[in-house]
Write a protein that holds these residues in place. Sequence first.
Motif: not given
Length: 199
Positions: A149-152, A154-161, A176-179
């Motif tokens: 996702i785009i946070d602000g 910057k791109p961030v990798d986050v967990v979805w289900t 939105n912390s990178e996980r």
Amino acid sequence: MPLCRLKIFTLSIVIIASFLCSVVNAGIVVSGIIQLTNDKNYKTSPSWSPTGDRIAFSIKKDNNFDIYVLELKNPSISAYQRITFYDKMDIEPKWSPKGDKILFSSNRTGEWSIWCKDIAGQDEKIIVTDAKMPGWFPGGKKFAYVKEIIDGNKPVDVVWTKYIDMAGETLLFSDNSERLYPACSVDGQNMAYLKRNGK
């Protein structure tokens, strides 16, 4: 999702199984550390089958990654069963809890997506686009994965289900912390993942 976002760590890795207890379903009773492969091809992402008698993993050949399955009763190069056949990167295989499907990440369409392969029928289909690093929930109806996702700015990798046979997806964490690399507990109540310091 830019392809460069997925990093492959090029360490010298061979698949090594540590049997700290008996693998009853496979008919194997050993302890200590056993090297299962000894050829020179680079290997990554080993994943146990739920019955404990097979391991899926990716092998790099000719600058291409494909997924193979190794029968533990006969761990030799001739026993490798190749299950993907594309001139792209097929990596991160994950057995379903019932052992009938394997989720994996692939960039065969030009972007990272998660595919599902039916082991018996060999059918495979894309189930989530712009995604990678799949991990099953117990029961085999739901899985977790990483999506950018785009946070602000910057791109961030986050967990979805997502449920395997249903549309729609759910963002698992709201901060939105990178996980990375989500892995569910056997009872489905907890999740382990990698989190980078300061992100």
